[in-house]
Write a protein that holds these residues in place. Structure first.
Motif, PDB file in Angstrom:
ATOM      1  N   THR A 268      -5.960   2.838   2.581  1.00 56.57           N
ATOM      2  CA  THR A 268      -6.878   1.701   2.323  1.00 56.57           C
ATOM      3  C   THR A 268      -8.398   2.178   1.982  1.00 56.57           C
ATOM      4  O   THR A 268      -8.864   1.300   1.455  1.00 56.57           O
ATOM      5  CB  THR A 268      -6.866   0.570   3.440  1.00 56.57           C
TER       6      THR A 268
ATOM      7  N   THR B 167       0.768  -1.278   0.058  1.00 59.33           N
ATOM      8  CA  THR B 167       0.101  -0.016   0.065  1.00 59.33           C
ATOM      9  C   THR B 167       0.810   1.252   0.055  1.00 59.33           C
ATOM     10  O   THR B 167       0.652   2.211  -0.713  1.00 59.33           O
ATOM     11  CB  THR B 167      -0.904   0.150   1.308  1.00 59.33           C
TER      12      THR B 167
ATOM     13  N   TRP C 210      -6.571   2.315  -2.891  1.00 61.54           N
ATOM     14  CA  TRP C 210      -6.362   0.961  -2.457  1.00 61.54           C
ATOM     15  C   TRP C 210      -7.826   0.142  -2.732  1.00 61.54           C
ATOM     16  O   TRP C 210      -7.769  -0.988  -2.635  1.00 61.54           O
ATOM     17  CB  TRP C 210      -5.757   0.666  -1.213  1.00 61.54           C
TER      18      TRP C 210
END
Length: 382
Positions: free
Chosen positions: A360, A268, A338
């Protein structure tokens, strides 16, 4: 003063500084580092940079990387100085210091450690702050913007090399424990060497487990040649990795539990870092268009050939980056991030002791006005 002291003079409010005055104060505070920073600048003119990392003769997990924090701290000083110089309209000096920050990131790009790549990402992010500030205030010249485009276009943070390096690191660690008698804590242990002829299969099977897990769960997440990363694959592989570690013959997973990094957390950060570089590159081209045409374009296609040779895509989806002009004459540029979902340019901020962007969730946005913010309750982030 002492508790209960009622004879103290009233507090004198701190003087309010203008931005220029504050910038001048910052530069004065940084003067004590000038000789060190200029020594680094002089060294940067040499063709190569390599740190004295002892790859051979050391137990692999005990290899020291003290230069990483030094490079990051130096980059932070160059970034602060560049931002202060920008506030004083010293754009040539600001770009020179920003180039130095990018150079410091380059010095560690070939190191075969995942932590080195993550520090490189962090240093590159430091370099983008003065670039962003200069773009937001329309301070960069066309020549400077073109140089920024060329420089940013060479940065490649999205590579499977760090994971391949970590795989080799794991294999070497087990080899050293088997052949040289190190124990899992990194201390010499003659018992390991004495037992090696009898339990050699244990070491080899652990090496095989590590190699298989990298091949199955780590390397497929990144397609370096096409500049793509697959978030959903990374999340699924994290879950599958946990299942694989809990099944099979447990002793053969002994070293994997110690040596395997977390897939999603590392990937990430790499994906976000490269996305920010790509967005900065496009933002420089957008500013060059504005300088030439008096306003930002209706679409990114207007940048092709004249202002940007090739438009970078959204590395999480393969689709174009999302761009739109805003009513205030600015623009919003973003990756869907993400979660691979278009959240209309919303940034998600975690509600914790130290609020930060949740990488995220939400989109990865480049803009100059305040973004749309969504708060999520999450106090477990590191």
């Amino acid at each position: 003063g002492l508790a209960g002291d009622t004879n103290r003079a009233p507090a004198v409010p701190a003087p309010t500084l203008t931005r220029a005055e504050a910038a001048a104060e910052v530069l004065r505070g940084l003067e004590k580092y000038n000789s060190t920073l200029e020594e680094l600048r002089s060294a940067s003119e040499r063709p190569y940079a390599r740190f004295n990392v002892r790859y051979h003769g050391e137990f692999a997990p005990a290899i020291l990387l003290p230069h990483l924090v030094v490079m990051k701290n130096a980059a932070f000083l160059f970034q602060m100085r560049a931002c202060a110089e920008l506030a004083l309209d010293r754009t040539d000096q600001a770009w020179s210091d920003t180039r130095m920050t990018l150079y410091l990131a380059d010095t560690i790009r070939e190191e075969p450690f995942l932590i080195s790549r993550l520090v490189q990402v962090a240093i590159v992010q430091l370099s983008l702050q003065p670039i962003w500030e200069g773009l937001a205030e329309h301070k960069w010249s066309d020549a400077q913007l073109l140089e920024m485009e060329q420089r940013l276009g060479k940065i490649n943070l999205l590579s499977d090399a760090p994971m391949r390096g970590e795989r080799a690191f794991g294999i070497l660690t087990i080899d050293q424990m088997r052949n040289q008698g190190f124990d899992p804590e990194g201390s010499p242990n003659g018992l390991f060497r004495l037992l090696s002829p009898f339990i050699g299969g244990f070491f080899y099977q652990n090496q095989l487990t590590i190699v298989r897990m990298y091949q199955q769960f780590f390397l497929p997440v990144v397609d370096a040649s096409n500049q793509r990363i697959y978030p959903s694959r990374a999340v699924a592989n994290d879950a599958e990795l946990a299942k694989a570690m809990a099944s099979g013959f447990r002793p053969y997973h002994f070293f994997a539990r110690m040596l395997l990094p977390a897939i999603t957390r590392a990937e990430t950060k790499l994906a976000f870092g490269q996305t920010r570089v790509n967005e900065a590159n496009v933002a420089c081209a957008l500013e060059r268009y504005r300088l030439a045409e008096g306003q930002y374009p209706e679409s990114l296609e207007a940048l092709s050939s004249r202002f940007l040779k090739k438009l970078p895509h959204d590395i999480t989806t393969g689709a174009p980056l999302i761009y739109r002009r805003t009513p205030d004459g600015q623009f919003v540029l973003y990756s869907v991030g993400w979660n691979e979902k278009d959240d209309a340019g919303a940034v998600v901020i975690t509600q914790s002791n130290q609020p930060s962007a949740d990488l995220t969730e939400g989109d990865w946005v480049w803009q100059y006005s305040a973004p749309t913010v969504t708060l999520v309750r999450n106090t477990s982030r590191d």
